[in-house]
Design an enzyme around this catalytic site. Structure first.
Site, PDB file in Angstrom:
ATOM      1  N   GLY A 195       0.669  -1.188   0.093  1.00  0.00           N
ATOM      2  CA  GLY A 195       0.000   0.031  -0.075  1.00  0.00           C
ATOM      3  C   GLY A 195       0.895   1.217   0.069  1.00  0.00           C
ATOM      4  O   GLY A 195       0.417   2.545  -0.223  1.00  0.00           O
ATOM      5  N   CYS A 196       2.232   1.102   0.161  1.00  0.00           N
ATOM      6  CA  CYS A 196       3.060   2.458   0.238  1.00  0.00           C
ATOM      7  C   CYS A 196       2.859   2.785  -1.309  1.00  0.00           C
ATOM      8  O   CYS A 196       3.270   2.239  -2.387  1.00  0.00           O
ATOM      9  CB  CYS A 196       4.583   2.025   0.487  1.00  0.00           C
ATOM     10  SG  CYS A 196       5.619   3.160   0.388  1.00  0.00           S
ATOM     11  N   ILE A 197       2.816   4.302  -1.320  1.00  0.00           N
ATOM     12  CA  ILE A 197       2.629   5.170  -2.489  1.00  0.00           C
ATOM     13  C   ILE A 197       3.902   4.949  -3.503  1.00  0.00           C
ATOM     14  O   ILE A 197       3.863   4.656  -4.596  1.00  0.00           O
ATOM     15  CB  ILE A 197       2.303   6.173  -2.679  1.00  0.00           C
ATOM     16  CG1 ILE A 197       0.731   6.275  -1.962  1.00  0.00           C
ATOM     17  CG2 ILE A 197       2.323   7.012  -3.816  1.00  0.00           C
ATOM     18  CD1 ILE A 197       0.468   7.837  -1.317  1.00  0.00           C
TER      19      ILE A 197
END
Length: 142
Positions: free
Chosen positions: A11-13
């Site tokens: 989920g880390c951009i």
């Protein structure tokens, strides 16, 4: 090209952008959850190479941002002990390409080690969390 084992925070951009850059360069990316990997000091330490201990850390981690942990004041064994217990402290991504181990996503270092395609309008900073100044942090994937 190369197969990249890519340890990320799901989920880390920025991790998503980094993986896309690797794929666009023709690499196969095998994503693994950094937070659920059963790290030990022995398996984690080689990723950091010759970097000083302070450069091993994710400065967006809540315990660092709050001042609870000050990486510049830690020795190697204490740093590894903290990271094994709390993987959010580990600078991301960790990458393995054959025998080459890397921490972080410095464009020049990644280019030198495994190659990236030239990118128009290269992002200035593809490593620092763009939400690090947000009032609401990302949800934990765990």
């Amino acid at each position: 090209m190369k197969t990249v084992i890519f340890y990320e925070k799901p989920g880390c951009i920025n991790n998503t952008k980094q993986k896309a850059m690797l794929v666009a360069a023709g690499h196969e990316v095998i994503a693994r959850n950094l937070l659920k990997t059963p790290w030990t000091a022995e398996t984690l330490r080689p990723f950091f190479g010759e970097l000083p201990v302070s450069e091993w850390f994710n400065y967006s981690a809540p315990r660092i941002k709050s001042g609870e942990i000050i990486p510049e004041q830690l020795d190697e064994s204490t740093a590894l002990e903290l990271m094994v217990a709390d993987p959010l402290l580990i600078r991301r991504p960790l990458m393995q390409v054959e025998e080459v181990l890397m921490v972080g996503f410095n464009l020049e270092k990644v280019e030198a080690q495994i190659g990236l395609r030239p990118i128009d309008n290269k992002p200035q900073d593809i490593e620092t969390c763009p939400r690090s100044h947000a009032t609401t942090p990302c949800k934990s994937p765990i």
